[in-house]
Write a protein that holds these residues in place. Sequence first.
Motif, short mmCIF file in Angstrom:
data_model
loop_
_atom_site.label_atom_id
_atom_site.label_comp_id
_atom_site.label_asym_id
_atom_site.label_seq_id
_atom_site.Cartn_x
_atom_site.Cartn_y
_atom_site.Cartn_z
N ASP A 103 -11.85 -8.25 -3.24
CA ASP A 103 -12.90 -7.44 -3.84
C ASP A 103 -13.65 -6.65 -2.78
O ASP A 103 -13.98 -7.17 -1.71
N ASP A 104 -13.96 -5.40 -3.11
CA ASP A 104 -14.72 -4.56 -2.19
C ASP A 104 -15.51 -3.54 -3.02
O ASP A 104 -14.98 -2.49 -3.41
N PRO A 154 0.81 -1.21 0.00
CA PRO A 154 0.00 0.00 0.00
C PRO A 154 0.85 1.26 0.00
O PRO A 154 0.46 2.27 -0.57
N LEU A 155 1.99 1.19 0.63
CA LEU A 155 2.81 2.40 0.64
C LEU A 155 3.29 2.76 -0.75
O LEU A 155 3.37 3.91 -1.13
N TYR A 173 -3.22 5.94 4.93
CA TYR A 173 -3.29 5.02 6.06
C TYR A 173 -4.73 4.97 6.58
O TYR A 173 -5.37 5.98 6.78
N SER A 174 -5.22 3.77 6.76
CA SER A 174 -6.58 3.62 7.26
C SER A 174 -6.58 3.36 8.74
O SER A 174 -5.80 2.51 9.21
N PRO A 175 -7.42 4.04 9.49
CA PRO A 175 -7.51 3.73 10.92
C PRO A 175 -7.88 2.26 11.11
O PRO A 175 -8.61 1.69 10.31
N TYR A 184 -11.46 -2.72 -4.59
CA TYR A 184 -10.86 -3.74 -3.71
C TYR A 184 -10.36 -3.07 -2.44
O TYR A 184 -10.22 -1.84 -2.37
N LYS A 185 -10.12 -3.91 -1.45
CA LYS A 185 -9.44 -3.42 -0.25
C LYS A 185 -8.30 -4.37 0.07
O LYS A 185 -8.23 -5.49 -0.45
#
Lengths: 366, 366
Positions: B310-311, B35-36, B42-44, B318-319
């Motif tokens: 998938d999201d 992700p970086l 950044y997700s909590p 997606y997540k």
Amino acid sequence: MASIFFTDCSTSNTARLIHSGHRHSPVSLRRFVDPLHMGLSYSPVSLRCFAVHSPTTVSSSPVAPIASMATDASAKVIDGKAVAKQIREEISAEVSRMKETIGVTPGLAVILVGDRKDSATYVRNKKKACDNSGINSLEVNLPEDSTEQEVLNFISGFNNDPSVHGILVQLPLPSHMNEQNVLNAISIEKDVDGFHPLNIGRLAMSGREPLFVPCTPKGCIELLHRYDIPIKGKRAVVIGRSNIVGMPAALLLQREDATVSIVHSRTKNPEEITRQADIIISAVGKPNMVRESWIKPGAVIIDVGINPVDDPNSPRGYKLVGDVYYEEACKVASAITPVPGGVGPMTIAMLLQNTLISAKRIHNFQ
Amino acid sequence: MASIFFTDCSTSNTARLIHSGHRHSPVSLRRFVDPLHMGLSYSPVSLRCFAVHSPTTVSSSPVAPIASMATDASAKVIDGKAVAKQIREEISAEVSRMKETIGVTPGLAVILVGDRKDSATYVRNKKKACDNSGINSLEVNLPEDSTEQEVLNFISGFNNDPSVHGILVQLPLPSHMNEQNVLNAISIEKDVDGFHPLNIGRLAMSGREPLFVPCTPKGCIELLHRYDIPIKGKRAVVIGRSNIVGMPAALLLQREDATVSIVHSRTKNPEEITRQADIIISAVGKPNMVRESWIKPGAVIIDVGINPVDDPNSPRGYKLVGDVYYEEACKVASAITPVPGGVGPMTIAMLLQNTLISAKRIHNFQ
């Protein structure tokens, strides 16, 4: 004065392996003598175990498949002496073929520093193993007060000597020498002990191949192979994490797709973890430490420990036992190596094999 | 034509680590994006976990001791983003001190071959991390149809360039190149990835020290240290045995006196074994594989996996999730790394740290 002369070539590896951490203590040294180096005769295994002793039953093809569960409460004996004999015969045949085909004889150089009696005994006992296999052995005997540089000079000479395909430095070295410096000086192409970090790294990495596999753990795995004991997918517990046995044994088991756990001095519940194992390799140097309660019924046990314990009935005053309480283990294990006569003879056979492998590689002989 | 220009210096290591075995597949490459590198924010962490997010609570001294047993059925979050930020600030201070004291700036060289968009993204995202730390980064961008020799020539140049203290080759390489040959060409003194077999061998051996510890497993252990999570004597299970994460992570845990088991694709009962662990490091690349039933109450979980699922609610479609089913794990673990924001940021911080270590060693700067 250094003396150079031919001698026998059984290995110091077993001594080394068990001396990890005790290399400079005469007391601990004595505790872990290798019976082969001491010239002891082979003792028949306990009658409580079903013996599979005849060398004629041992071959490179599966000889004695081990049941996954013991049903007769009497483990089969994994006869390291017989397997080692057969391997040495195989090596002998290959050495002869090499000589006849390309005129090259594999050569092993051993450097011995000081006048320790045990080390001298190891060296004396080398002759027969090398003679039997047709491997040349060359020995340098340096006095106790030699300098590290003198040892390094001999290593350098052997590194450059085309008749030498394997180099061993007999441990322990005198305390004024840096063991790591000395061992690091051995050419990786001739490091038949397989202790060079580059070899260990390759052993650890999938997709890489070490030049040499350390002799004792290699012997442990070879015993499993020769007895057709499956490794893939099995739970394996290695007791002890020495650089010379435990750690490389764990890496070898993992290379063969076992699920490996390493139990060591800081492990809080070694009995509980060991009891989960289908395969136990113990290399810790504590007599009879592994009891019946540590062993899953049907487990296969490779006992690397060679520990003297008092025995007033013996003319020597002691007898040799493994890390595993043999009589108890026989009741629950499906197969077990005896002590002596298990892993010990395999270590020497693997050293000869590594020397042969080295000579074949150097001379590109298939 | 090769182009050489300065760029940022976040690492490709996370990509590498998770791509083991899939390095030439665009599909699998996409599955394991870091992700970086993708520039995601950044997700909590889940509200079900008790968050310990404030960077002000993270220091090199113990910050958030983890209870040995979870009592609130809500794991503490091991905040890799905050720890990595602090480490990068520490690195920045050291880089400044080095420049001021001896006039040397640490330098990292990255070699990128071909025009893969993901690789280009990784490279673009490097600038900020290097800039923030004051480390020079030098990049070579070679066309897809370059020869292996051309890559080797650049490596040779960087090996001899005194302004370069670390060398990274962005993987995957085009299929006509031999990855092992290329990686082996990097001087061990500049192998900031720590993947050289000599480094791995030293990592495996007690009494030896590697020049570099591979970045991702080093980041895992650093998280445990910064959160004051004890390792000595603990049961640790590493899921996955890749050369890049699982295997070196197991070696590192063992160096710190954990009792280590490695679970892998051939393990028959991974759930049962993992459930025994006080510390779980998972690096297998399977989304949500580790369920609640795999986790001993109170265990600490380091989740290296970064898997897109998938999201439809996400604008991206997606997540990213870890190997561990986070919401379930939070119920039983005492502490856990989130995905993203756990191990990922640490990998980059460790690459910068390795580059600094290399520069300090080469210039003998304490």
